[in-house]
Design an enzyme around this catalytic site. Sequence first.
Site, mmCIF file in Angstrom:
data_model
loop_
_atom_site.group_PDB
_atom_site.id
_atom_site.type_symbol
_atom_site.label_atom_id
_atom_site.label_comp_id
_atom_site.label_asym_id
_atom_site.label_seq_id
_atom_site.Cartn_x
_atom_site.Cartn_y
_atom_site.Cartn_z
ATOM 1 N N GLU A 164 12.151 3.054 39.414
ATOM 2 C CA GLU A 164 13.184 4.344 37.974
ATOM 3 C C GLU A 164 14.183 5.334 38.816
ATOM 4 O OE1 GLU A 164 10.482 6.802 35.548
ATOM 5 O OE2 GLU A 164 9.354 5.018 34.888
ATOM 6 N N GLU A 362 5.208 -0.166 34.619
ATOM 7 C CA GLU A 362 4.525 0.107 33.540
ATOM 8 C C GLU A 362 4.018 0.605 32.327
ATOM 9 O OE1 GLU A 362 5.664 4.368 35.314
ATOM 10 O OE2 GLU A 362 5.748 3.842 36.818
HETATM 11 C C1 FCB Z 1 7.204 6.908 35.014
HETATM 12 C C2 FCB Z 1 6.578 7.497 35.810
HETATM 13 C C3 FCB Z 1 5.422 7.045 36.778
HETATM 14 C C4 FCB Z 1 4.415 8.222 35.169
HETATM 15 C C5 FCB Z 1 5.082 7.704 34.248
HETATM 16 C C6 FCB Z 1 4.360 8.342 33.114
HETATM 17 O O1 FCB Z 1 8.153 7.764 34.954
HETATM 18 O O2 FCB Z 1 7.089 5.951 36.720
HETATM 19 O O3 FCB Z 1 5.018 7.726 38.108
HETATM 20 O O4 FCB Z 1 5.038 9.416 36.360
HETATM 21 O O5 FCB Z 1 6.458 8.102 33.945
#
Ligand code: FCB
Length: 462
Positions: A164, A362
Amino acid sequence: MNSFPADFNWGVATSSYQIEGAAQLDGRGASIWDTFCNTPGKVVNGENGDVACDHYHRYPEDVALMKQIGVNSYRFSLAWPRMFPNGDQQREERGFAFYDRLIDELLAAEIEPMATVYHWDLPQALEDKGGWANRDTVFRFAEYAAATVERFGDRITNWLTINEPWCVSWLGYMSGVHAPGVRNVDSALAAAHHTALAHAHASRAMKAVNPSIRTGIAVNMTNYRIAEDATEEVRELADLMDAQLNRWWLDAFTTGNYPENLVKFHGERLQKLMMPGDSEALKVETDFIGINYYSDSFLTNPDDESHPAEKYGPFPFPQREKGNPPAPYTDMGWPVTPEGLKDLLLRVKRDWPETEDIAITENGAAYDEVPDENGEVKDDRRVEYLTAHIQSVAAAIEAGAPVKSYFAWSLMDNFEWAEGYAKRFGIVHVNFDTLERTLKNSALAYREIVAKNSVSRGVVVS
Ligand code: FCB
Protein backbone atom coordinates in the site's frame (compact mmCIF):
# COMPACT_ATOMS: atom_id res chain seq x y z
CA MET A 1 -21.65 -20.96 -11.77
CA ASN A 2 -19.05 -19.62 -9.35
CA SER A 3 -15.91 -21.61 -9.73
CA PHE A 4 -12.22 -21.26 -8.95
CA PRO A 5 -9.32 -22.52 -11.00
CA ALA A 6 -7.76 -25.78 -9.88
CA ASP A 7 -4.48 -24.20 -8.82
CA PHE A 8 -6.04 -21.34 -6.85
CA ASN A 9 -4.06 -20.08 -3.84
CA TRP A 10 -6.12 -19.77 -0.67
CA GLY A 11 -4.37 -17.87 2.05
CA VAL A 12 -4.36 -15.62 5.07
CA ALA A 13 -2.28 -12.46 5.48
CA THR A 14 -0.49 -10.61 8.28
CA SER A 15 2.33 -8.10 8.65
CA SER A 16 5.40 -8.02 10.88
CA TYR A 17 4.77 -5.03 13.14
CA GLN A 18 1.14 -5.98 13.61
CA ILE A 19 1.82 -9.47 14.98
CA GLU A 20 5.44 -10.18 15.86
CA GLY A 21 6.05 -8.31 19.12
CA ALA A 22 9.60 -8.94 20.42
CA ALA A 23 10.27 -5.35 19.50
CA GLN A 24 13.43 -5.06 21.56
CA LEU A 25 14.66 -8.61 21.11
CA ASP A 26 17.56 -10.19 19.25
CA GLY A 27 19.07 -6.94 18.07
CA ARG A 28 16.02 -5.56 16.28
CA GLY A 29 16.42 -1.84 15.60
CA ALA A 30 13.68 0.74 16.12
CA SER A 31 11.15 1.28 13.36
CA ILE A 32 9.07 4.35 12.64
CA TRP A 33 6.10 2.58 14.21
CA ASP A 34 7.93 2.16 17.53
CA THR A 35 8.62 5.87 17.56
CA PHE A 36 5.11 6.80 16.44
CA CYS A 37 3.49 4.62 19.10
CA ASN A 38 5.64 6.22 21.76
CA THR A 39 4.47 9.66 20.73
CA PRO A 40 1.48 10.61 22.90
CA GLY A 41 -1.81 11.01 21.07
CA LYS A 42 -0.89 9.09 17.92
CA VAL A 43 -2.35 5.65 18.64
CA VAL A 44 -5.64 4.87 20.42
CA ASN A 45 -4.96 4.18 24.13
CA GLY A 46 -1.24 4.72 23.57
CA GLU A 47 -0.94 1.09 22.43
CA ASN A 48 2.05 -0.32 20.57
CA GLY A 49 3.49 -3.42 18.92
CA ASP A 50 5.96 -4.34 21.69
CA VAL A 51 4.17 -7.63 22.34
CA ALA A 52 1.36 -7.68 19.76
CA CYS A 53 0.45 -11.37 19.18
CA ASP A 54 3.94 -12.48 20.23
CA HIS A 55 4.12 -14.29 16.92
CA TYR A 56 7.92 -14.08 17.17
CA HIS A 57 7.72 -16.84 19.78
CA ARG A 58 4.37 -18.41 18.94
CA TYR A 59 4.85 -18.85 15.19
CA PRO A 60 4.67 -22.69 15.40
CA GLU A 61 1.23 -22.40 16.97
CA ASP A 62 0.20 -19.88 14.32
CA VAL A 63 1.36 -22.09 11.47
CA ALA A 64 -0.58 -24.93 13.08
CA LEU A 65 -3.68 -22.71 13.07
CA MET A 66 -3.22 -22.09 9.35
CA LYS A 67 -2.91 -25.81 8.80
CA GLN A 68 -6.11 -26.31 10.76
CA ILE A 69 -7.91 -23.75 8.61
CA GLY A 70 -6.56 -25.54 5.56
CA VAL A 71 -4.99 -22.66 3.65
CA ASN A 72 -2.22 -23.47 1.20
CA SER A 73 -0.61 -19.99 1.24
CA TYR A 74 0.49 -17.42 3.78
CA ARG A 75 1.34 -13.78 3.12
CA PHE A 76 3.53 -12.17 5.78
CA SER A 77 6.04 -9.35 5.87
CA LEU A 78 9.72 -9.12 6.70
CA ALA A 79 10.74 -6.54 9.29
CA TRP A 80 13.54 -4.46 7.81
CA PRO A 81 14.89 -3.31 11.24
CA ARG A 82 15.09 -6.91 12.44
CA MET A 83 17.64 -7.74 9.76
CA PHE A 84 19.24 -4.31 9.25
CA PRO A 85 18.72 -2.51 12.59
CA ASN A 86 20.16 0.78 11.38
CA GLY A 87 18.86 0.66 7.81
CA ASP A 88 22.43 0.39 6.53
CA GLN A 89 24.63 -2.56 5.56
CA GLN A 90 25.07 -3.87 9.08
CA ARG A 91 23.26 -7.18 9.34
CA GLU A 92 21.59 -8.77 12.35
CA GLU A 93 21.85 -12.50 11.85
CA ARG A 94 19.26 -13.30 14.52
CA GLY A 95 16.67 -11.38 12.48
CA PHE A 96 17.41 -13.46 9.38
CA ALA A 97 17.33 -16.60 11.50
CA PHE A 98 13.80 -15.87 12.71
CA TYR A 99 12.46 -15.79 9.16
CA ASP A 100 14.40 -18.97 8.34
CA ARG A 101 12.55 -20.70 11.16
CA LEU A 102 9.18 -19.32 10.11
CA ILE A 103 9.62 -20.22 6.45
CA ASP A 104 10.81 -23.73 7.26
CA GLU A 105 7.85 -24.24 9.57
CA LEU A 106 5.49 -23.14 6.78
CA LEU A 107 7.10 -25.38 4.20
CA ALA A 108 6.96 -28.34 6.55
CA ALA A 109 3.22 -27.68 6.87
CA GLU A 110 2.94 -27.47 3.06
CA ILE A 111 1.93 -23.82 3.20
CA GLU A 112 3.49 -21.63 0.54
CA PRO A 113 5.01 -18.41 1.87
CA MET A 114 4.51 -15.11 0.06
CA ALA A 115 6.74 -12.36 1.44
CA THR A 116 6.07 -8.64 1.55
CA VAL A 117 9.44 -6.93 1.77
CA TYR A 118 8.06 -3.71 3.21
CA HIS A 119 4.87 -3.43 5.23
CA TRP A 120 5.46 -0.06 6.88
CA ASP A 121 8.13 -0.69 9.52
CA LEU A 122 10.88 1.53 8.14
CA PRO A 123 14.07 1.60 10.22
CA GLN A 124 13.91 4.79 12.30
CA ALA A 125 17.52 5.52 11.31
CA LEU A 126 16.35 6.00 7.71
CA GLU A 127 13.45 8.21 8.76
CA ASP A 128 15.98 10.37 10.58
CA LYS A 129 17.41 11.07 7.15
CA GLY A 130 14.03 11.93 5.65
CA GLY A 131 12.50 8.47 5.19
CA TRP A 132 10.50 7.94 2.01
CA ALA A 133 10.68 11.65 1.25
CA ASN A 134 14.43 11.15 0.77
CA ARG A 135 15.36 9.73 -2.62
CA ASP A 136 18.23 7.80 -1.06
CA THR A 137 15.73 5.47 0.65
CA VAL A 138 14.91 4.05 -2.80
CA PHE A 139 18.41 2.63 -3.07
CA ARG A 140 18.63 1.48 0.53
CA PHE A 141 15.35 -0.37 -0.04
CA ALA A 142 16.61 -2.03 -3.22
CA GLU A 143 19.70 -3.29 -1.36
CA TYR A 144 17.65 -4.57 1.54
CA ALA A 145 15.19 -6.27 -0.82
CA ALA A 146 18.02 -7.96 -2.70
CA ALA A 147 19.51 -9.20 0.58
CA THR A 148 16.22 -10.83 1.55
CA VAL A 149 15.95 -12.61 -1.80
CA GLU A 150 19.53 -13.77 -1.47
CA ARG A 151 18.67 -15.35 1.84
CA PHE A 152 15.11 -16.61 1.33
CA GLY A 153 14.74 -16.79 -2.45
CA ASP A 154 15.48 -20.50 -2.45
CA ARG A 155 12.26 -21.08 -0.50
CA ILE A 156 9.98 -18.20 -1.51
CA THR A 157 8.83 -17.71 -5.09
CA ASN A 158 6.27 -14.90 -4.78
CA TRP A 159 7.45 -11.54 -3.46
CA LEU A 160 5.66 -8.24 -2.92
CA THR A 161 7.90 -5.20 -2.76
CA ILE A 162 5.80 -2.62 -0.93
CA ASN A 163 2.44 -2.81 0.79
CA GLU A 164 0.00 0.00 0.00
CA PRO A 165 2.39 2.72 -1.14
CA TRP A 166 -0.57 5.12 -1.16
CA CYS A 167 -0.86 4.73 2.62
CA VAL A 168 2.90 4.95 3.03
CA SER A 169 2.93 8.29 1.21
CA TRP A 170 -0.34 10.02 1.91
CA LEU A 171 -1.14 8.72 5.40
CA GLY A 172 2.49 8.71 6.50
CA TYR A 173 3.58 12.07 5.09
CA MET A 174 0.44 14.12 4.36
CA SER A 175 -2.33 13.44 6.87
CA GLY A 176 0.18 12.13 9.41
CA VAL A 177 -2.28 9.59 10.83
CA HIS A 178 0.30 6.87 10.24
CA ALA A 179 4.01 6.78 11.04
CA PRO A 180 6.14 8.80 10.66
CA GLY A 181 3.33 11.33 11.18
CA VAL A 182 4.68 13.99 8.84
CA ARG A 183 2.21 16.56 7.42
CA ASN A 184 3.67 18.05 4.31
CA VAL A 185 2.40 17.81 0.76
CA ASP A 186 5.86 17.93 -0.81
CA SER A 187 7.07 15.12 1.41
CA ALA A 188 3.98 13.06 0.55
CA LEU A 189 4.44 13.53 -3.17
CA ALA A 190 8.13 12.72 -2.85
CA ALA A 191 7.20 9.55 -1.00
CA ALA A 192 4.67 8.67 -3.72
CA HIS A 193 7.37 9.02 -6.38
CA HIS A 194 10.05 7.28 -4.34
CA THR A 195 7.88 4.28 -3.49
CA ALA A 196 7.12 3.84 -7.20
CA LEU A 197 10.83 4.08 -8.01
CA ALA A 198 11.62 1.77 -5.10
CA HIS A 199 9.28 -0.89 -6.46
CA ALA A 200 11.04 -0.75 -9.81
CA HIS A 201 14.62 -0.66 -8.54
CA ALA A 202 13.96 -3.34 -5.94
CA SER A 203 12.23 -5.63 -8.45
CA ARG A 204 15.24 -5.47 -10.72
CA ALA A 205 17.69 -5.95 -7.85
CA MET A 206 15.72 -8.92 -6.52
CA LYS A 207 15.57 -10.62 -9.92
CA ALA A 208 19.26 -9.98 -10.45
CA VAL A 209 19.92 -12.05 -7.34
CA ASN A 210 17.49 -14.81 -8.23
CA PRO A 211 15.78 -14.72 -11.64
CA SER A 212 13.39 -17.52 -10.73
CA ILE A 213 11.42 -15.45 -8.21
CA ARG A 214 8.27 -13.52 -9.12
CA THR A 215 7.68 -9.93 -8.04
CA GLY A 216 4.56 -7.90 -7.40
CA ILE A 217 3.33 -4.92 -5.43
CA ALA A 218 0.31 -4.71 -3.09
CA VAL A 219 -1.83 -1.67 -3.80
CA ASN A 220 -4.96 -0.64 -1.94
CA MET A 221 -7.73 0.01 -4.44
CA THR A 222 -11.34 1.14 -4.37
CA ASN A 223 -14.10 2.18 -6.73
CA TYR A 224 -15.02 5.83 -6.39
CA ARG A 225 -18.77 5.93 -6.77
CA ILE A 226 -20.40 9.20 -7.75
CA ALA A 227 -24.00 10.10 -8.40
CA GLU A 228 -25.25 9.96 -11.99
CA ASP A 229 -25.92 13.67 -11.87
CA ALA A 230 -22.56 14.43 -10.24
CA THR A 231 -21.32 17.94 -10.82
CA GLU A 232 -18.23 18.63 -12.89
CA GLU A 233 -16.23 19.37 -9.73
CA VAL A 234 -17.19 16.08 -8.17
CA ARG A 235 -16.25 14.20 -11.33
CA GLU A 236 -12.88 15.88 -11.46
CA LEU A 237 -12.26 15.20 -7.80
CA ALA A 238 -13.20 11.54 -8.26
CA ASP A 239 -10.85 11.28 -11.25
CA LEU A 240 -8.00 12.78 -9.25
CA MET A 241 -8.66 10.45 -6.34
CA ASP A 242 -8.83 7.51 -8.69
CA ALA A 243 -5.57 8.44 -10.38
CA GLN A 244 -3.73 9.00 -7.12
CA LEU A 245 -4.92 5.84 -5.40
CA ASN A 246 -5.70 3.34 -8.13
CA ARG A 247 -3.44 4.32 -11.00
CA TRP A 248 -0.26 6.01 -9.76
CA TRP A 249 1.84 2.89 -9.02
CA LEU A 250 0.26 0.59 -11.62
CA ASP A 251 0.65 3.13 -14.43
CA ALA A 252 4.20 3.83 -13.26
CA PHE A 253 5.46 0.29 -13.62
CA THR A 254 3.44 -0.54 -16.74
CA THR A 255 4.09 2.70 -18.69
CA GLY A 256 6.82 4.66 -16.89
CA ASN A 257 4.39 7.59 -16.55
CA TYR A 258 2.04 8.93 -13.94
CA PRO A 259 -1.60 9.69 -14.83
CA GLU A 260 -1.88 12.87 -16.91
CA ASN A 261 -4.44 14.61 -14.73
CA LEU A 262 -2.09 14.27 -11.74
CA VAL A 263 0.96 15.40 -13.66
CA LYS A 264 -1.07 18.51 -14.47
CA PHE A 265 -2.50 18.87 -10.99
CA HIS A 266 0.82 18.51 -9.14
CA GLY A 267 2.73 20.56 -11.74
CA GLU A 268 6.06 21.96 -10.57
CA ARG A 269 5.85 20.04 -7.29
CA LEU A 270 6.12 16.77 -9.16
CA GLN A 271 8.42 17.96 -11.92
CA LYS A 272 11.12 18.91 -9.47
CA LEU A 273 11.18 15.36 -8.11
CA MET A 274 11.65 13.72 -11.49
CA MET A 275 15.31 13.13 -12.32
CA PRO A 276 16.59 12.32 -15.79
CA GLY A 277 15.96 8.66 -16.54
CA ASP A 278 13.23 8.26 -13.92
CA SER A 279 10.52 7.52 -16.43
CA GLU A 280 12.55 4.65 -17.93
CA ALA A 281 13.45 3.47 -14.45
CA LEU A 282 9.82 3.38 -13.27
CA LYS A 283 8.80 0.91 -15.93
CA VAL A 284 9.50 -2.60 -14.78
CA GLU A 285 8.32 -6.08 -15.54
CA THR A 286 6.03 -7.07 -12.69
CA ASP A 287 4.73 -10.62 -12.48
CA PHE A 288 1.61 -10.05 -10.48
CA ILE A 289 -0.55 -7.29 -9.04
CA GLY A 290 -1.59 -7.58 -5.42
CA ILE A 291 -4.85 -5.85 -4.62
CA ASN A 292 -5.97 -4.98 -1.11
CA TYR A 293 -9.70 -4.38 -1.20
CA TYR A 294 -11.95 -3.47 1.72
CA SER A 295 -14.75 -1.26 0.37
CA ASP A 296 -15.94 1.18 -2.25
CA SER A 297 -15.78 4.94 -1.65
CA PHE A 298 -18.67 7.30 -2.19
CA LEU A 299 -18.63 10.93 -3.21
CA THR A 300 -22.10 12.43 -3.29
CA ASN A 301 -23.00 15.75 -4.84
CA PRO A 302 -22.29 18.73 -2.64
CA ASP A 303 -25.08 21.09 -1.73
CA ASP A 304 -25.66 23.50 -4.57
CA GLU A 305 -24.17 26.49 -2.84
CA SER A 306 -21.07 24.80 -1.34
CA HIS A 307 -17.91 24.08 -3.25
CA PRO A 308 -16.87 20.41 -3.20
CA ALA A 309 -13.51 21.30 -1.78
CA GLU A 310 -15.28 22.68 1.29
CA LYS A 311 -17.70 19.84 1.53
CA TYR A 312 -15.12 17.11 1.04
CA GLY A 313 -11.97 18.63 2.36
CA PRO A 314 -9.15 19.20 -0.11
CA PHE A 315 -7.75 16.57 -2.41
CA PRO A 316 -6.43 13.98 -1.64
CA PHE A 317 -8.68 13.55 1.38
CA PRO A 318 -12.27 14.27 0.48
CA GLN A 319 -14.51 12.84 3.16
CA ARG A 320 -16.27 9.58 2.54
CA GLU A 321 -19.96 10.40 2.45
CA LYS A 322 -22.00 8.29 4.79
CA GLY A 323 -25.64 7.66 4.12
CA ASN A 324 -25.28 7.35 0.39
CA PRO A 325 -23.94 3.82 0.16
CA PRO A 326 -26.09 1.00 1.38
CA ALA A 327 -25.43 0.14 5.04
CA PRO A 328 -24.04 -1.87 6.84
CA TYR A 329 -20.67 -0.63 7.94
CA THR A 330 -17.83 -2.46 9.63
CA ASP A 331 -16.26 -1.30 12.89
CA MET A 332 -13.85 0.81 10.81
CA GLY A 333 -16.84 2.73 9.45
CA TRP A 334 -16.22 1.24 6.01
CA PRO A 335 -19.30 0.28 3.98
CA VAL A 336 -19.72 -3.35 3.01
CA THR A 337 -19.76 -3.42 -0.80
CA PRO A 338 -18.87 -6.91 -2.02
CA GLU A 339 -20.00 -6.34 -5.61
CA GLY A 340 -17.33 -3.64 -5.81
CA LEU A 341 -14.60 -6.26 -5.74
CA LYS A 342 -15.85 -7.85 -8.95
CA ASP A 343 -16.13 -4.43 -10.62
CA LEU A 344 -12.63 -3.54 -9.51
CA LEU A 345 -11.11 -6.80 -10.76
CA LEU A 346 -12.73 -6.36 -14.16
CA ARG A 347 -11.52 -2.79 -14.29
CA VAL A 348 -7.95 -3.92 -13.59
CA LYS A 349 -8.23 -6.49 -16.37
CA ARG A 350 -9.53 -3.79 -18.73
CA ASP A 351 -7.12 -0.97 -17.82
CA TRP A 352 -3.95 -3.04 -17.36
CA PRO A 353 -4.53 -5.79 -19.92
CA GLU A 354 -0.91 -6.96 -19.69
CA THR A 355 -1.71 -8.33 -16.22
CA GLU A 356 -1.88 -12.10 -16.20
CA ASP A 357 -1.91 -12.68 -12.47
CA ILE A 358 -3.92 -10.81 -9.87
CA ALA A 359 -3.71 -11.71 -6.19
CA ILE A 360 -6.22 -10.40 -3.70
CA THR A 361 -3.53 -9.79 -1.10
CA GLU A 362 -5.94 -8.47 1.55
CA ASN A 363 -9.68 -8.54 2.08
CA GLY A 364 -11.51 -8.58 5.39
CA ALA A 365 -13.49 -6.71 7.99
CA ALA A 366 -13.23 -5.40 11.55
CA TYR A 367 -15.95 -6.65 13.88
CA ASP A 368 -15.58 -6.91 17.62
CA GLU A 369 -17.03 -10.32 18.60
CA VAL A 370 -15.16 -12.16 21.33
CA PRO A 371 -15.56 -15.72 22.66
CA ASP A 372 -18.88 -16.37 24.43
CA GLU A 373 -19.17 -18.47 27.60
CA ASN A 374 -18.72 -21.63 25.52
CA GLY A 375 -15.67 -20.26 23.79
CA GLU A 376 -17.51 -19.74 20.53
CA VAL A 377 -16.91 -16.57 18.51
CA LYS A 378 -20.10 -15.91 16.57
CA ASP A 379 -18.81 -13.41 14.06
CA ASP A 380 -21.65 -13.91 11.60
CA ARG A 381 -21.07 -10.55 9.96
CA ARG A 382 -17.50 -11.51 9.07
CA VAL A 383 -18.72 -14.85 7.73
CA GLU A 384 -21.11 -12.94 5.49
CA TYR A 385 -18.48 -10.40 4.49
CA LEU A 386 -15.93 -13.02 3.47
CA THR A 387 -18.44 -15.27 1.72
CA ALA A 388 -19.90 -12.40 -0.28
CA HIS A 389 -16.48 -11.11 -1.31
CA ILE A 390 -15.24 -14.55 -2.31
CA GLN A 391 -18.38 -14.99 -4.40
CA SER A 392 -17.60 -11.67 -6.01
CA VAL A 393 -14.07 -12.89 -6.83
CA ALA A 394 -15.55 -16.02 -8.36
CA ALA A 395 -17.87 -13.93 -10.51
CA ALA A 396 -14.92 -11.83 -11.67
CA ILE A 397 -12.97 -14.96 -12.58
CA GLU A 398 -15.90 -16.21 -14.62
CA ALA A 399 -15.99 -12.89 -16.42
CA GLY A 400 -12.32 -13.35 -17.30
CA ALA A 401 -10.32 -11.65 -14.53
CA PRO A 402 -7.03 -13.55 -14.04
CA VAL A 403 -7.27 -13.88 -10.25
CA LYS A 404 -4.97 -16.60 -8.93
CA SER A 405 -4.95 -16.00 -5.17
CA TYR A 406 -7.06 -14.77 -2.30
CA PHE A 407 -5.67 -13.85 1.13
CA ALA A 408 -8.08 -13.08 3.96
CA TRP A 409 -6.98 -10.21 6.18
CA SER A 410 -6.17 -11.32 8.73
CA LEU A 411 -5.12 -14.64 10.18
CA MET A 412 -5.62 -13.22 13.66
CA ASP A 413 -6.62 -10.09 15.56
CA ASN A 414 -3.61 -7.79 15.72
CA PHE A 415 -2.26 -4.29 16.16
CA GLU A 416 -4.37 -2.21 13.78
CA TRP A 417 -1.98 0.74 13.42
CA ALA A 418 -3.39 4.04 14.71
CA GLU A 419 -6.49 2.17 15.92
CA GLY A 420 -4.51 -0.03 18.30
CA TYR A 421 -5.97 -3.39 19.37
CA ALA A 422 -9.63 -2.39 19.45
CA LYS A 423 -10.27 -3.07 15.77
CA ARG A 424 -10.30 -6.82 15.28
CA PHE A 425 -9.76 -8.09 11.74
CA GLY A 426 -8.80 -11.68 12.59
CA ILE A 427 -10.56 -14.87 11.63
CA VAL A 428 -8.81 -16.11 14.76
CA HIS A 429 -9.53 -14.28 18.02
CA VAL A 430 -6.58 -13.22 20.16
CA ASN A 431 -7.01 -12.49 23.84
CA PHE A 432 -4.44 -9.76 24.30
CA ASP A 433 -4.07 -10.48 28.03
CA THR A 434 -3.32 -14.18 27.74
CA LEU A 435 -2.41 -14.28 24.02
CA GLU A 436 -4.69 -17.27 23.67
CA ARG A 437 -5.92 -17.91 20.13
CA THR A 438 -9.46 -19.10 19.33
CA LEU A 439 -10.81 -19.89 15.90
CA LYS A 440 -13.80 -17.67 15.15
CA ASN A 441 -16.76 -18.98 13.20
CA SER A 442 -15.37 -17.11 10.21
CA ALA A 443 -12.24 -19.28 10.34
CA LEU A 444 -14.48 -22.35 10.30
CA ALA A 445 -16.51 -20.93 7.41
CA TYR A 446 -13.33 -20.08 5.51
CA ARG A 447 -12.07 -23.60 6.15
CA GLU A 448 -15.20 -24.94 4.46
CA ILE A 449 -14.86 -22.65 1.49
CA VAL A 450 -11.22 -23.59 1.05
CA ALA A 451 -11.95 -27.29 1.43
CA LYS A 452 -14.79 -27.25 -1.09
CA ASN A 453 -12.79 -25.26 -3.60
CA SER A 454 -9.48 -26.97 -3.30
CA VAL A 455 -10.26 -30.61 -2.66
CA SER A 456 -12.49 -31.07 -5.64
CA ARG A 457 -10.96 -27.96 -7.27
CA GLY A 458 -13.45 -25.89 -9.18
CA VAL A 459 -16.51 -26.46 -7.03
CA VAL A 460 -19.10 -23.78 -6.28
CA VAL A 461 -18.58 -21.51 -3.28
CA SER A 462 -21.52 -21.63 -0.95
C1 FCB B 1 -4.51 -2.27 5.25
C2 FCB B 1 -3.15 -2.67 5.76
C3 FCB B 1 -3.17 -3.80 6.74
C4 FCB B 1 -4.36 -3.73 7.68
C5 FCB B 1 -5.64 -3.50 6.91
C6 FCB B 1 -6.87 -3.45 7.76
O1 FCB B 1 -4.49 -0.93 4.87
O2 FCB B 1 -2.33 -3.05 4.69
O3 FCB B 1 -1.96 -3.82 7.41
O4 FCB B 1 -4.15 -2.80 8.65
O5 FCB B 1 -5.55 -2.34 6.16
